[in-house]
Design an enzyme around this catalytic site. Structure first.
Site, PDB file in Angstrom:
ATOM      1  NE  ARG A 116       2.610  -5.124  11.148  1.00 29.47           N
ATOM      2  CZ  ARG A 116       3.804  -5.125  10.549  1.00 29.47           C
ATOM      3  NH1 ARG A 116       4.849  -5.649  11.140  1.00 29.47           N
ATOM      4  NH2 ARG A 116       3.936  -4.608   9.364  1.00 29.47           N
ATOM      5  CE  LYS A 139      -2.272  -0.803   3.817  1.00 25.65           C
ATOM      6  NZ  LYS A 139      -1.875  -2.153   4.271  1.00 25.65           N
ATOM      7  NE  ARG A 150       7.231  -0.678   9.235  1.00 26.69           N
ATOM      8  CZ  ARG A 150       6.021  -0.694   8.704  1.00 26.69           C
ATOM      9  NH1 ARG A 150       5.793  -0.159   7.522  1.00 26.69           N
ATOM     10  NH2 ARG A 150       5.030  -1.267   9.356  1.00 26.69           N
ATOM     11  NE  ARG A 158      -3.579  -1.364  10.202  1.00 24.56           N
ATOM     12  CZ  ARG A 158      -2.620  -0.789   9.484  1.00 24.56           C
ATOM     13  NH1 ARG A 158      -2.687   0.475   9.154  1.00 24.56           N
ATOM     14  NH2 ARG A 158      -1.599  -1.505   9.090  1.00 24.56           N
ATOM     15  NE  ARG A 170       7.488  -3.633   5.678  1.00 23.29           N
ATOM     16  CZ  ARG A 170       6.232  -3.271   5.651  1.00 23.29           C
ATOM     17  NH1 ARG A 170       5.755  -2.636   4.618  1.00 23.29           N
ATOM     18  NH2 ARG A 170       5.429  -3.557   6.655  1.00 23.29           N
TER      19      ARG A 170
HETATM   20  P1  ADP Z   1       1.567  -2.116   7.472  1.00 28.10           P
HETATM   21  O1  ADP Z   1       0.984  -1.539   6.222  1.00 28.10           O
HETATM   22  O2  ADP Z   1       2.750  -2.970   7.198  1.00 28.10           O
HETATM   23  O3  ADP Z   1       0.570  -2.784   8.336  1.00 28.10           O
HETATM   24  P2  ADP Z   1       1.637   0.521   8.677  1.00 28.10           P
HETATM   25  O4  ADP Z   1       2.839   1.360   8.499  1.00 28.10           O
HETATM   26  O5  ADP Z   1       0.411   0.883   7.933  1.00 28.10           O
HETATM   27  O6  ADP Z   1       2.136  -0.939   8.361  1.00 28.10           O
HETATM   28  O7  ADP Z   1       1.227   0.475  10.217  1.00 28.10           O
HETATM   29  C1  ADP Z   1       2.161   0.137  11.234  1.00 28.10           C
HETATM   30  C2  ADP Z   1       1.455  -0.005  12.578  1.00 28.10           C
HETATM   31  O8  ADP Z   1       0.835   1.253  12.947  1.00 28.10           O
HETATM   32  C3  ADP Z   1       0.304  -0.996  12.622  1.00 28.10           C
HETATM   33  O9  ADP Z   1       0.761  -2.325  12.806  1.00 28.10           O
HETATM   34  C4  ADP Z   1      -0.495  -0.465  13.829  1.00 28.10           C
HETATM   35  O10 ADP Z   1       0.126  -0.822  15.048  1.00 28.10           O
HETATM   36  C5  ADP Z   1      -0.380   1.032  13.685  1.00 28.10           C
HETATM   37  N1  ADP Z   1      -1.531   1.587  12.925  1.00 28.10           N
HETATM   38  C6  ADP Z   1      -1.489   2.085  11.669  1.00 28.10           C
HETATM   39  N2  ADP Z   1      -2.716   2.496  11.280  1.00 28.10           N
HETATM   40  C7  ADP Z   1      -3.555   2.257  12.310  1.00 28.10           C
HETATM   41  C8  ADP Z   1      -4.952   2.445  12.537  1.00 28.10           C
HETATM   42  N3  ADP Z   1      -5.747   2.942  11.592  1.00 28.10           N
HETATM   43  N4  ADP Z   1      -5.465   2.098  13.731  1.00 28.10           N
HETATM   44  C9  ADP Z   1      -4.693   1.593  14.679  1.00 28.10           C
HETATM   45  N5  ADP Z   1      -3.380   1.366  14.542  1.00 28.10           N
HETATM   46  C10 ADP Z   1      -2.807   1.685  13.379  1.00 28.10           C
END
Ligand code: ADP
Length: 181
Positions: free
Chosen positions: A140, A13, A129, A88, A127
């Protein structure tokens, strides 16, 4: 254009959003990036979010939604945006819908990047991270299945399904085509 990007963690994404943002000339608003920036700066929000992120859990909706609302109120987001990582959960989708309602705005589409789980695990491990270790990834993915995937039904007809397996450019081309761009 106001777009939401959906898909499991590791679906690409963020990569697709960066390209789309440039081509469509709308800001890419990523909750993950916003959290990481806050963590980097050591803000109170960052300190709170880090605990959840490191555990692979969702940051509480109250905290996340406030952060998103503030970001969407910035001037560069006036005429459109690409939301990556929010909503989410169905609860977050309802908050976003209310926010849009209040401003007399609507979503133009919800792009759903589809990819198999073994592919996403491979991508995330590659990646590397901070929150990309095997245990966190497993959590996750479980959170995605339980809390995020219901959004696919929730958005129904607004959903634009895109096969996210393939080269970055190829996936972008599929997306642009479906957006009529
Ligand atoms: P990925 O796309 O790999 O899941 P992101 O960078 O989008 O990683 O998100 C990293 C972390 O940030 C998530 O695992 C979560 O802990 C937190 N996070 C991101 N967006 C949300 C959201 N909308 N609500 C709650 N937690 C979030």
């Amino acid at each position: 254009m106001r777009l939401v990007l959906l898909g499991p963690p590791g679906a690409g994404k963020g990569t697709q959003a960066a390209i789309l943002s440039e081509k469509l000339n709308i800001p890419h608003i990523s909750t993950g990036d916003l959290f990481r920036a806050n963590i980097g700066e050591g803000t109170p929000l960052g300190v709170e979010a880090k605990e959840y992120i490191d555990a692979g859990k969702l940051v509480p909706t109250e905290v996340t939604a406030r952060m998103v609302e503030e970001r969407l109120a910035e001037q560069d987001a006036e005429n459109g945006w690409l939301l990556d990582g929010f909503p989410r959960t169905v609860e977050q989708a309802e908050i976003l819908a209310e926010l849009l309602d209040r401003q007399g705005q609507k979503l133009d589409g919800v792009i759903n990047y589809q990819v198999d789980e073994d592919v996403v695990v491979e991508r995330m491990l590659a990646r590397g991270r901070a929150d990309d270790n095997e245990e966190t990834i497993r959590t996750r993915l479980q959170v995605y299945r339980d809390e995020t995937s219901p959004l696919i039904d929730h958005y129904g007809d607004a959903l634009i399904n895109i096969d996210a397996d393939g080269e970055v450019e190829e996936v972008n081309a599929r997306t642009m085509e479906r957006l009529g761009q």
